[in-house]
Design an enzyme around this catalytic site. Structure first.
Site, PDB file in Angstrom:
ATOM      1  N   ARG A 190      -4.642   5.017  -6.565  1.00 29.46           N
ATOM      2  CA  ARG A 190      -4.131   6.048  -5.652  1.00 29.46           C
ATOM      3  C   ARG A 190      -3.101   6.927  -6.348  1.00 29.46           C
ATOM      4  O   ARG A 190      -3.061   8.133  -6.145  1.00 29.46           O
ATOM      5  CB  ARG A 190      -3.490   5.386  -4.428  1.00 29.46           C
ATOM      6  CG  ARG A 190      -4.509   4.773  -3.483  1.00 29.46           C
ATOM      7  CD  ARG A 190      -3.823   3.890  -2.460  1.00 29.46           C
ATOM      8  NE  ARG A 190      -2.796   4.580  -1.716  1.00 29.46           N
ATOM      9  CZ  ARG A 190      -1.704   3.999  -1.227  1.00 29.46           C
ATOM     10  NH1 ARG A 190      -1.495   2.708  -1.384  1.00 29.46           N
ATOM     11  NH2 ARG A 190      -0.818   4.692  -0.565  1.00 29.46           N
TER      12      ARG A 190
ATOM     13  N   LYS B 114       0.884  -6.997   1.613  1.00 23.83           N
ATOM     14  CA  LYS B 114       1.855  -7.788   0.847  1.00 23.83           C
ATOM     15  C   LYS B 114       2.780  -8.566   1.781  1.00 23.83           C
ATOM     16  O   LYS B 114       3.139  -9.713   1.513  1.00 23.83           O
ATOM     17  CB  LYS B 114       2.664  -6.862  -0.069  1.00 23.83           C
ATOM     18  CG  LYS B 114       1.821  -6.362  -1.245  1.00 23.83           C
ATOM     19  CD  LYS B 114       2.510  -5.301  -2.058  1.00 23.83           C
ATOM     20  CE  LYS B 114       2.557  -3.981  -1.344  1.00 23.83           C
ATOM     21  NZ  LYS B 114       2.699  -2.789  -2.139  1.00 23.83           N
TER      22      LYS B 114
ATOM     23  N   SER C  94      -1.333  -1.065   2.484  1.00 23.40           N
ATOM     24  CA  SER C  94      -0.741  -1.523   1.223  1.00 23.40           C
ATOM     25  C   SER C  94       0.509  -2.369   1.511  1.00 23.40           C
ATOM     26  O   SER C  94       0.657  -3.488   1.015  1.00 23.40           O
ATOM     27  CB  SER C  94      -0.394  -0.289   0.380  1.00 23.40           C
ATOM     28  OG  SER C  94       0.455  -0.608  -0.673  1.00 23.40           O
TER      29      SER C  94
ATOM     30  N   HIS D 153      11.214  -5.238   5.438  1.00 25.20           N
ATOM     31  CA  HIS D 153      10.692  -4.357   4.395  1.00 25.20           C
ATOM     32  C   HIS D 153      11.139  -2.939   4.671  1.00 25.20           C
ATOM     33  O   HIS D 153      11.028  -2.448   5.795  1.00 25.20           O
ATOM     34  CB  HIS D 153       9.154  -4.411   4.376  1.00 25.20           C
ATOM     35  CG  HIS D 153       8.562  -3.502   3.344  1.00 25.20           C
ATOM     36  ND1 HIS D 153       8.366  -3.899   2.047  1.00 25.20           N
ATOM     37  CD2 HIS D 153       8.175  -2.208   3.406  1.00 25.20           C
ATOM     38  CE1 HIS D 153       7.859  -2.890   1.352  1.00 25.20           C
ATOM     39  NE2 HIS D 153       7.735  -1.853   2.153  1.00 25.20           N
TER      40      HIS D 153
ATOM     41  N   ASP E 160      -4.418  -4.759  -3.749  1.00 21.77           N
ATOM     42  CA  ASP E 160      -3.499  -3.649  -3.486  1.00 21.77           C
ATOM     43  C   ASP E 160      -2.950  -3.098  -4.791  1.00 21.77           C
ATOM     44  O   ASP E 160      -2.823  -1.891  -4.968  1.00 21.77           O
ATOM     45  CB  ASP E 160      -2.334  -4.094  -2.589  1.00 21.77           C
ATOM     46  CG  ASP E 160      -1.274  -2.995  -2.507  1.00 21.77           C
ATOM     47  OD1 ASP E 160      -1.611  -1.913  -1.998  1.00 21.77           O
ATOM     48  OD2 ASP E 160      -0.149  -3.190  -2.991  1.00 21.77           O
TER      49      ASP E 160
HETATM   50  N1  URA Z   1       4.901   1.114  -0.771  1.00 22.41           N
HETATM   51  C1  URA Z   1       3.797   0.345  -0.912  1.00 22.41           C
HETATM   52  O1  URA Z   1       3.877  -0.855  -1.122  1.00 22.41           O
HETATM   53  N2  URA Z   1       2.582   0.933  -0.775  1.00 22.41           N
HETATM   54  C2  URA Z   1       2.431   2.248  -0.535  1.00 22.41           C
HETATM   55  O2  URA Z   1       1.324   2.703  -0.430  1.00 22.41           O
HETATM   56  C3  URA Z   1       3.599   3.040  -0.409  1.00 22.41           C
HETATM   57  C4  URA Z   1       4.833   2.443  -0.524  1.00 22.41           C
END
Ligand code: URA
Length: 437
Positions: A171, A190, A186, A85, A164
């Site tokens: 947010r 995932k 966050s 990621h 999320d």
């Molecule tokens: N990418 C994400 O998935 N979440 C965040 O809070 C910032 C970048």
């Protein structure tokens, strides 16, 4: 005091006291179910922004978000699956190269990627610029693709970490995006839901990253690695430089073409270097008894042998893409208009405002201005000079591509102050700044 009132939990966090695991789980499940209103959750998020969270709270928050939806079960795919990621960047096309490279070395890659966010590009948009390429495979097709080709890259399934999704949207409009615990939870919710056995995080740092300060980026990396540990999922992080665009191309088709060149053992040196480092780390995670250095060496040999390129072609064909475009990139549609941006001083390129370059690429059509915007795949920028290059007045700094002169005009203005020329040659950029395991 145990009152069960959410307002008391907000007070508790506001006063800097740690929340209990069960309090966090209730908060997340009740918010996802619509039982906590956005205004109360906003206050809680702001309290977290100011007071932070310790590692235990952070792991509890991440796991509660992971458990708010489906989790992928990849156990039916043999081998140690390693996910990667990136926290986002400008010209970051590493997944297109590293994914097939690692798969060609025998480590399966079952990856769910994202779209462009803000001024950064997204792997899904890049892949969709290949005619016919499908990112919406069914679960069965996804599994079949990973089993046969060793790699598949698809979009996130709809019900992955829905808490999320809801929190992220809140947010975004309450000034609570830039909080390290909130970003860390966050991303990791995932990644944990996506089901791979091990995770490599490419934490970008510098002017083209979401978090520009090195120490803050390091802290983000540390927190995410700690969450992985708390969740029993081996996680490593590599801090990579985003002080300038990675490679020369910014924009979907342009980046795919640059990725093809790199997979054919050419391409820009900085892109190749970062890809080999990321692949080396993924191989050390996915293969028993292999060190990072050995992984990097294996990655280099595999890239230079052409096996990674062949794996990329196999992946494209397996997901419905027309590989004729990969074999002959001249087939890709080119932008109708282009403009050269020239340098007005003499000296060395010493700094770039990479976020500005990402914004300019968006103006040209490579990104979305609204959720509904349609991307112009051929739009973007080719950087002709990078940090450390000597320039003279009139040299071409970058070439801009778009569908209209009006967009070229706006993007050119945006790009005007995107770089600094100095008399002194700057120190060479360190591409891999740190590794955290
Ligand atoms: N990418 C994400 O998935 N979440 C965040 O809070 C910032 C970048």
């Amino acid at each position: 005091m145990q009152t069960g009132r959410f307002v008391d939990l907000i007070h508790k966090k506001k006063e800097g006291k740690p929340l209990e695991r069960q309090e966090i789980r209730n908060m997340v499940s009740r918010y996802a179910a619509g039982e906590i209103p956005d205004y109360q959750m906003s206050a809680m998020l702001m309290a977290i922004c100011f007071q932070g969270m310790d590692d235990e709270e952070l792991t509890a928050l991440t796991l509660a978000m992971r458990d708010s939806g489906d989790t992928a079960d990849l156990s039916g795919i043999p081998g140690i699956k390693v996910d990667k990621h990136s926290t986002g960047g400008v010209g970051d096309k590493t997944t297109l190269i590293v994914g097939p490279l690692v798969a060609a070395c025998g480590v399966p890659v079952a990856k769910m990627s994202g779209r462009g966010l803000g001024f950064t590009g997204g792997t899904l948009d890049k892949l969709e610029s290949i005619p016919g390429f499908r990112i919406d495979l069914t679960e069965e097709e996804f599994f079949r693709a990973v089993r046969s080709a060793g790699i598949s890259v698809i979009g996130q399934t709809r019900n992955l970490a829905p808490a999320d999704k809801k929190l992220y949207a809140l947010r975004d409009v309450t000034g609570t995006v830039e909080s390290i615990p909130l970003i860390a939870s966050s991303i990791m919710s995932k990644k944990l839901a996506a089901g791979s056995d091990k995770i490599l995080l490419d934490v970008t740092t510098g002017s083209g990253a979401f978090i520009k300060d090195l120490e803050q980026s390091r802290e983000l990396a540390r927190r995410m690695v700690a969450i992985g540990k708390g969740a029993g999922r081996e996680t490593a992080a590599m801090l990579t430089s985003m002080e300038e665009p990675l490679g020369n191309a910014v924009g979907n088709t342009l980046e795919v073409i640059e990725a093809i060149e790199t997979l054919r053992a050419g391409g820009p040196e900085d892109l190749r270097e970062v890809c080999l480092a990321l692949a080396g780390m993924m191989l050390s995670l996915g293969k028993e008894g292999i060190s990072y250095e050995e992984g990097r060496k294996l990655a280099e040999e595999t890239l230079d042998s052409g096996a990674a390129y062949r794996k990329f072609v196999e992946m494209v064909e397996g997901q419905g893409g027309d590989s004729a475009y990969i074999e002959d990139p001249d087939m890709f549609q080119r932008a109708a208009c282009k403009r050269e941006l020239t340098v007005r001083e003499e000296g060395y390129i010493s700094r770039m405002d990479t976020e500005r370059i990402g914004i300019a690429a968006g103006i040209l059509g490579a990104g979305r201005e609204t959720k509904e915007s349609v991307i112009d795949y051929s739009a973007g920028i080719i950087m002709k000079k990078k940090i450390g290059d000597r320039v003279r007045c009139g040299d071409v700094m970058a070439v801009l591509y778009s569908s209209s002169e009006e967009k070229l005009e706006r993007a050119e203005q945006c790009m005007q102050n995107s770089y600094t020329v100095s008399d002194l040659r700057p120190e060479p950029l360190k591409l891999v700044v740190d590794i955290i395991r």
